[in-house]
Scaffold this active site. Structure first.
Site, PDB file in Angstrom:
ATOM      1  N   GLU A 136       0.812  -1.107   0.085  1.00  0.00           N
ATOM      2  CA  GLU A 136       0.055  -0.021  -0.068  1.00  0.00           C
ATOM      3  C   GLU A 136       0.902   1.186  -0.154  1.00  0.00           C
ATOM      4  O   GLU A 136       1.533   1.435   0.886  1.00  0.00           O
ATOM      5  CB  GLU A 136      -0.897  -0.105   1.356  1.00  0.00           C
ATOM      6  CG  GLU A 136      -1.864   0.994   1.190  1.00  0.00           C
ATOM      7  CD  GLU A 136      -2.723   1.136   0.228  1.00  0.00           C
ATOM      8  OE1 GLU A 136      -3.155   0.024  -0.319  1.00  0.00           O
ATOM      9  OE2 GLU A 136      -2.993   2.162  -0.237  1.00  0.00           O
ATOM     10  N   SER A 137       0.803   1.975  -1.191  1.00  0.00           N
ATOM     11  CA  SER A 137       1.902   3.050  -1.125  1.00  0.00           C
ATOM     12  C   SER A 137       1.755   4.112   0.048  1.00  0.00           C
ATOM     13  O   SER A 137       2.827   4.760   0.240  1.00  0.00           O
ATOM     14  CB  SER A 137       1.916   3.640  -2.763  1.00  0.00           C
ATOM     15  OG  SER A 137       0.481   4.151  -2.931  1.00  0.00           O
ATOM     16  N   CYS A 154       4.353  -2.768  -8.351  1.00  0.00           N
ATOM     17  CA  CYS A 154       2.993  -2.258  -8.031  1.00  0.00           C
ATOM     18  C   CYS A 154       3.242  -1.026  -7.066  1.00  0.00           C
ATOM     19  O   CYS A 154       3.411   0.029  -7.505  1.00  0.00           O
ATOM     20  CB  CYS A 154       2.070  -3.403  -7.337  1.00  0.00           C
ATOM     21  SG  CYS A 154       0.353  -3.013  -7.527  1.00  0.00           S
ATOM     22  N   ARG A 187      -2.795   5.666  -9.159  1.00  0.00           N
ATOM     23  CA  ARG A 187      -3.226   4.408  -8.316  1.00  0.00           C
ATOM     24  C   ARG A 187      -4.369   4.108  -8.645  1.00  0.00           C
ATOM     25  O   ARG A 187      -5.443   4.500  -8.952  1.00  0.00           O
ATOM     26  CB  ARG A 187      -3.269   5.108  -6.796  1.00  0.00           C
ATOM     27  CG  ARG A 187      -1.804   5.675  -6.251  1.00  0.00           C
ATOM     28  CD  ARG A 187      -1.983   5.946  -5.014  1.00  0.00           C
ATOM     29  NE  ARG A 187      -2.413   4.852  -4.148  1.00  0.00           N
ATOM     30  CZ  ARG A 187      -3.165   4.875  -2.912  1.00  0.00           C
ATOM     31  NH1 ARG A 187      -3.537   6.102  -2.280  1.00  0.00           N
ATOM     32  NH2 ARG A 187      -3.445   3.704  -2.303  1.00  0.00           N
ATOM     33  N   ILE A 223      -2.805  -6.441  -9.145  1.00  0.00           N
ATOM     34  CA  ILE A 223      -3.770  -6.286  -8.005  1.00  0.00           C
ATOM     35  C   ILE A 223      -3.914  -5.036  -7.655  1.00  0.00           C
ATOM     36  O   ILE A 223      -2.945  -4.174  -7.289  1.00  0.00           O
ATOM     37  CB  ILE A 223      -3.228  -7.150  -6.802  1.00  0.00           C
ATOM     38  CG1 ILE A 223      -2.870  -8.700  -7.198  1.00  0.00           C
ATOM     39  CG2 ILE A 223      -4.059  -7.159  -5.440  1.00  0.00           C
ATOM     40  CD1 ILE A 223      -2.269  -9.259  -6.194  1.00  0.00           C
ATOM     41  N   HIS A 272       2.674  -8.065 -10.524  1.00  0.00           N
ATOM     42  CA  HIS A 272       3.431  -8.790  -9.201  1.00  0.00           C
ATOM     43  C   HIS A 272       4.171  -9.901  -9.665  1.00  0.00           C
ATOM     44  O   HIS A 272       3.746 -11.046  -9.537  1.00  0.00           O
ATOM     45  CB  HIS A 272       2.376  -9.139  -8.308  1.00  0.00           C
ATOM     46  CG  HIS A 272       1.782  -8.127  -7.411  1.00  0.00           C
ATOM     47  ND1 HIS A 272       2.388  -7.702  -6.276  1.00  0.00           N
ATOM     48  CD2 HIS A 272       0.815  -7.136  -7.667  1.00  0.00           C
ATOM     49  CE1 HIS A 272       1.824  -6.767  -5.798  1.00  0.00           C
ATOM     50  NE2 HIS A 272       0.674  -6.472  -6.676  1.00  0.00           N
ATOM     51  N   GLU A 315       6.633 -11.333  -8.469  1.00  0.00           N
ATOM     52  CA  GLU A 315       6.971 -12.275  -7.086  1.00  0.00           C
ATOM     53  C   GLU A 315       5.878 -13.332  -7.095  1.00  0.00           C
ATOM     54  O   GLU A 315       6.123 -14.061  -6.062  1.00  0.00           O
ATOM     55  CB  GLU A 315       7.458 -11.500  -6.019  1.00  0.00           C
ATOM     56  CG  GLU A 315       6.142 -10.791  -5.200  1.00  0.00           C
ATOM     57  CD  GLU A 315       5.286  -9.768  -5.938  1.00  0.00           C
ATOM     58  OE1 GLU A 315       5.631  -9.336  -6.887  1.00  0.00           O
ATOM     59  OE2 GLU A 315       4.359  -8.962  -5.295  1.00  0.00           O
TER      60      GLU A 315
HETATM   61  N1  GLN Z   1      -3.338   0.041  -4.722  1.00  0.00           N
HETATM   62  C1  GLN Z   1      -2.092   0.063  -4.075  1.00  0.00           C
HETATM   63  C2  GLN Z   1      -1.486   1.343  -3.851  1.00  0.00           C
HETATM   64  O1  GLN Z   1      -1.900   2.286  -4.160  1.00  0.00           O
HETATM   65  C3  GLN Z   1      -1.036  -0.880  -4.762  1.00  0.00           C
HETATM   66  C4  GLN Z   1      -1.358  -2.545  -4.895  1.00  0.00           C
HETATM   67  C5  GLN Z   1      -0.420  -3.185  -4.963  1.00  0.00           C
HETATM   68  O2  GLN Z   1       0.742  -3.080  -4.453  1.00  0.00           O
HETATM   69  N2  GLN Z   1      -0.658  -4.738  -5.036  1.00  0.00           N
HETATM   70  O3  GLN Z   1      -0.516   1.461  -3.239  1.00  0.00           O
END
Ligand code: GLN
Length: 184
Positions: free
Chosen positions: A47-48, A75, A95, A123, A159, A161
């Site tokens: 989550e950024s 991501c 985002r 995701i 992703h 990973e």
């Molecule tokens: N939605 C997340 C964000 O805004 C990023 C999602 C993720 O890293 N899988 O930070």
């Protein structure tokens, strides 16, 4: 090769496991001083907003800005490295920019120079809104860049990973190896 994985939150264990599978010495990074002596760094998904908050709290934002070795961001890591955040990659990203119905999905991606498609797991992924002229696009989805390289920095909106395909990490590690041999 000693590669750090930012371990404040998110998918750091999966990245570390993949780096170890490829023969790198992966270490978890939670403090600025842990960046010393690393040959590369991974900023994982998660989550950024949480990443930015925790990085500021520990002084990791400034320390990562000063870090000069190759970086892989995935991501949320792509968001954190962009023009509006750490400013290390010449990109502007939105985002959570895929609509609610398709917020998370998988797709086969064509990887530059490779016949075998790469499975992309998206995701709540970010979407590239703008990028600088020197940014190279290595994979696209629906005509939009999803894996790009800006000099020593490689970022993916998906992703890598979370699959068994190690090619994105291999690409990153070959940049790490190259930068290490230049320094040696
Ligand atoms: N939605 C997340 C964000 O805004 C990023 C999602 C993720 O890293 N899988 O930070």
């Amino acid at each position: 090769m000693k590669v750090g994985v930012l371990a404040l939150q998110g998918n750091f264990r999966e990245h570390a496991a993949m780096l170890r599978r490829l023969g790198a010495d992966a270490v978890e990074v939670r403090k600025p001083e842990e960046l010393a002596g690393l040959d590369g760094l991974v900023v994982p998904g998660g989550e950024s907003t949480t990443f930015m908050r925790l990085m500021r709290l520990y002084g990791l934002d400034e320390a990562i800005r000063q870090f000069e070795r190759p970086i892989l961001g995935t991501c949320a890591g792509m968001i954190v490295l962009d023009r509006d955040h750490l400013g290390l990659v010449d990109l502007e990203v939105d985002r959570n920019a895929y609509g609610r119905q398709v917020a998370s999905f998988e797709a086969d991606l064509r990887l530059e120079g490779e016949a075998e498609p790469l499975r992309g797991v998206f995701i709540r992924a970010p979407r590239v809104r703008a990028m600088g002229e020197d940014v190279e696009v290595l994979a696209e989805h629906g005509g939009e860049p999803v894996l790009v390289r800006d000099g020593r920095i490689l970022v993916a909106s998906f992703h890598p990973e979370l699959t068994e395909d190690t090619r994105v990490h291999e690409l990153f590690l070959s940049a790490v190896r190259e930068a290490t041999s230049v320094r040696a």
